[in-house]
Design a protein around this motif. Structure first.
Motif, PDB file in Angstrom:
ATOM      1  N   PHE A  13      22.879  75.153  75.413  1.00 27.42           N
ATOM      2  CA  PHE A  13      21.727  74.437  75.165  1.00 27.42           C
ATOM      3  C   PHE A  13      21.733  73.186  74.390  1.00 27.42           C
ATOM      4  N   ASP A  14      22.699  73.415  73.311  1.00 27.47           N
ATOM      5  CA  ASP A  14      22.574  72.200  72.257  1.00 27.47           C
ATOM      6  C   ASP A  14      23.935  71.430  72.246  1.00 27.47           C
ATOM      7  N   PRO A  15      24.222  70.501  72.282  1.00 23.48           N
ATOM      8  CA  PRO A  15      25.547  69.665  72.129  1.00 23.48           C
ATOM      9  C   PRO A  15      25.737  69.515  70.659  1.00 23.48           C
ATOM     10  N   GLN A  16      24.794  69.592  69.630  1.00 27.27           N
ATOM     11  CA  GLN A  16      24.784  69.377  68.162  1.00 27.27           C
ATOM     12  C   GLN A  16      25.430  70.945  67.663  1.00 27.27           C
ATOM     13  N   SER A  17      25.307  71.963  68.380  1.00 26.67           N
ATOM     14  CA  SER A  17      25.753  73.095  68.074  1.00 26.67           C
ATOM     15  C   SER A  17      27.186  73.375  68.691  1.00 26.67           C
ATOM     16  N   GLY A  18      27.986  72.502  69.345  1.00 28.74           N
ATOM     17  CA  GLY A  18      29.192  72.778  69.661  1.00 28.74           C
ATOM     18  C   GLY A  18      29.157  73.152  71.294  1.00 28.74           C
ATOM     19  N   ASP A  19      27.953  72.997  72.124  1.00 27.78           N
ATOM     20  CA  ASP A  19      27.911  73.155  73.519  1.00 27.78           C
ATOM     21  C   ASP A  19      28.531  71.944  74.182  1.00 27.78           C
ATOM     22  N   ARG A  20      29.181  72.016  75.385  1.00 25.98           N
ATOM     23  CA  ARG A  20      29.791  71.043  75.878  1.00 25.98           C
ATOM     24  C   ARG A  20      29.372  70.785  77.413  1.00 25.98           C
ATOM     25  N   ILE A  21      29.550  69.646  78.141  1.00 24.97           N
ATOM     26  CA  ILE A  21      29.621  69.751  79.670  1.00 24.97           C
ATOM     27  C   ILE A  21      30.653  70.036  80.200  1.00 24.97           C
ATOM     28  N   VAL A  22      30.488  70.857  81.460  1.00 24.38           N
ATOM     29  CA  VAL A  22      31.547  71.697  81.976  1.00 24.38           C
ATOM     30  C   VAL A  22      31.688  71.029  83.522  1.00 24.38           C
ATOM     31  N   GLU A  23      30.556  70.532  83.996  1.00 22.15           N
ATOM     32  CA  GLU A  23      30.565  69.985  85.220  1.00 22.15           C
ATOM     33  C   GLU A  23      29.651  68.800  85.265  1.00 22.15           C
ATOM     34  N   ILE A  24      29.828  67.969  86.142  1.00 25.20           N
ATOM     35  CA  ILE A  24      28.828  66.848  86.405  1.00 25.20           C
ATOM     36  C   ILE A  24      29.066  66.380  88.106  1.00 25.20           C
ATOM     37  N   GLY A  25      27.847  66.645  88.606  1.00 23.11           N
ATOM     38  CA  GLY A  25      27.842  66.272  90.023  1.00 23.11           C
ATOM     39  C   GLY A  25      26.634  65.180  90.472  1.00 23.11           C
ATOM     40  N   ALA A  26      26.868  64.429  91.117  1.00 27.28           N
ATOM     41  CA  ALA A  26      26.087  63.210  91.402  1.00 27.28           C
ATOM     42  C   ALA A  26      25.957  62.658  92.794  1.00 27.28           C
ATOM     43  N   VAL A  27      24.774  62.473  93.430  1.00 28.00           N
ATOM     44  CA  VAL A  27      25.021  61.870  94.850  1.00 28.00           C
ATOM     45  C   VAL A  27      24.077  60.710  94.814  1.00 28.00           C
ATOM     46  N   GLU A  28      24.607  59.568  95.491  1.00 27.34           N
ATOM     47  CA  GLU A  28      23.893  58.357  95.403  1.00 27.34           C
ATOM     48  C   GLU A  28      22.937  57.880  96.709  1.00 27.34           C
ATOM     49  N   LEU A  29      21.908  57.475  96.464  1.00 29.87           N
ATOM     50  CA  LEU A  29      20.989  57.216  97.328  1.00 29.87           C
ATOM     51  C   LEU A  29      20.794  55.596  97.513  1.00 29.87           C
ATOM     52  N   MET A  30      20.540  55.319  98.667  1.00 27.64           N
ATOM     53  CA  MET A  30      20.107  53.798  98.512  1.00 27.64           C
ATOM     54  C   MET A  30      18.849  53.655  99.710  1.00 27.64           C
ATOM     55  N   GLY A  31      17.791  53.242  99.139  1.00 24.60           N
ATOM     56  CA  GLY A  31      16.584  52.989  99.707  1.00 24.60           C
ATOM     57  C   GLY A  31      16.173  54.482 100.191  1.00 24.60           C
ATOM     58  N   HIS A  32      16.317  55.499  99.149  1.00 22.71           N
ATOM     59  CA  HIS A  32      15.742  56.702  99.251  1.00 22.71           C
ATOM     60  C   HIS A  32      16.590  57.468 100.640  1.00 22.71           C
ATOM     61  N   VAL A  33      17.796  57.147 100.832  1.00 26.91           N
ATOM     62  CA  VAL A  33      18.777  57.476 101.857  1.00 26.91           C
ATOM     63  C   VAL A  33      19.972  57.897 101.132  1.00 26.91           C
ATOM     64  N   ALA A  34      20.537  58.995 101.390  1.00 24.20           N
ATOM     65  CA  ALA A  34      21.924  59.520 101.107  1.00 24.20           C
ATOM     66  C   ALA A  34      23.201  58.330 101.448  1.00 24.20           C
ATOM     67  N   THR A  35      23.785  58.026 100.846  1.00 17.11           N
ATOM     68  CA  THR A  35      24.867  57.227 101.325  1.00 17.11           C
ATOM     69  C   THR A  35      25.975  58.007 101.717  1.00 17.11           C
ATOM     70  N   GLY A  36      26.233  59.199 101.166  1.00 12.67           N
ATOM     71  CA  GLY A  36      27.533  60.126 101.311  1.00 12.67           C
ATOM     72  C   GLY A  36      28.485  59.901 100.330  1.00 12.67           C
ATOM     73  N   LYS A  37      28.161  58.893  99.481  1.00 14.01           N
ATOM     74  CA  LYS A  37      29.025  58.597  97.943  1.00 14.01           C
ATOM     75  C   LYS A  37      28.521  59.715  96.883  1.00 14.01           C
ATOM     76  N   THR A  38      29.416  60.392  96.375  1.00 16.03           N
ATOM     77  CA  THR A  38      29.229  61.446  95.300  1.00 16.03           C
ATOM     78  C   THR A  38      30.091  61.167  94.237  1.00 16.03           C
ATOM     79  N   PHE A  39      29.802  61.669  93.082  1.00 15.18           N
ATOM     80  CA  PHE A  39      30.793  61.793  92.080  1.00 15.18           C
ATOM     81  C   PHE A  39      30.526  63.251  91.413  1.00 15.18           C
ATOM     82  N   HIS A  40      31.851  63.791  91.420  1.00 16.49           N
ATOM     83  CA  HIS A  40      32.092  65.304  90.952  1.00 16.49           C
ATOM     84  C   HIS A  40      33.253  65.594  89.974  1.00 16.49           C
TER      85      HIS A  40
END
Length: 228
Positions: A13-40
């Motif tokens: 819960f706290d990066p200042q205590s040594g916690d780290r990110i282990v996964e990032i997921g993201a999806v792109e919307l264009m005009g509130h519509v999913a484009t199919g482009k993702t980041f993972h």
């Protein structure tokens, strides 16, 4: 308008205590519509995964060992999001982790105003009601089909929730046009027909007489009601 719906998974819960990110997921919307482009990306946190975090995410040390470190994916992540609005559930949590990781890598920080917090939107729209992502899925009838939390899956689910929060899947109320005409031609061509029988008057005879007297006294011969 370009928007990025994203989620992160972390060791705690706290990066200042040594916690780290282990996964990032993201999806792109264009005009509130999913484009199919993702980041993972799965990310090696360079520390052990606590048992409680493993039980939530299902990501163990053996799986994460050898995955790219944040320093290897941070710039690619920034390039993907650009200056788009970031749609995040409980944005304060993800933003503090993202900016901590970016700071450690001497990469640009993400402005706080770039984030759109769906948790705050939900609490404002449904005061006093549960506002977790799972609770909102139940409210909107969105099937999650998941046993564990995953960043990409959660971002895809959040994209559906976000569209419901801002007005549903048809924010234009079905008035979208194709080639300058409404897609529903039957509705566009409909016109009301005259009644076969006129409706009876809804004012009494006394009210009609009072109105006539008022027009004669106050408005005179030029009254609109006297012209045919």
């Amino acid at each position: 308008m370009r928007e990025i719906v994203l989620d992160t998974e972390t060791t705690g819960f706290d990066p200042q205590s040594g916690d780290r990110i282990v996964e990032i997921g993201a999806v792109e919307l264009m005009g509130h519509v999913a484009t199919g482009k993702t980041f993972h990306e799965y990310i090696d946190p360079e520390r052990s995964m606590p048992q409680e975090a493993f039980e939530v995410h299902g990501l163990g040390d053996d799986f994460l060992r050898g995955k790219p470190k944040f320093a290897e994916v941070g710039q690619k992540f920034l390039d993907f999001i650009g200056d788009a609005k970031l749609v995040i559930h409980n944005a304060a949590f993800d933003m503090k982790f993202l900016n901590a990781e970016l700071k450690w890598m001497n990469l640009p920080q993400i402005p706080w105003e770039q984030a759109v917090d769906t948790l705050m939107i939900a609490r404002k729209k449904f005061p006093g009601s549960p506002a977790s992502l799972d609770a909102l899925c139940r409210r909107f009838g969105i099937t999650t089909e998941r046993d564990l939390h995953g960043a990409l899956l959660d971002s895809e689910i959040l994209a559906e929730v976000y569209l419901e929060l801002i007005g549903g899947r048809q924010p234009d109320f079905g008035l979208a046009t194709v080639g300058g005409s409404q897609t529903n031609q039957n509705e566009a061509a409909w016109t009301p027909k005259p009644r076969p029988t006129a409706l009876p008057p809804r004012i009494s005879e006394a009210e009609a007489e009072a109105h006539a007297a008022f027009v004669a006294k106050e408005l005179g011969e030029e009254a609109l009601w006297r012209k045919s």
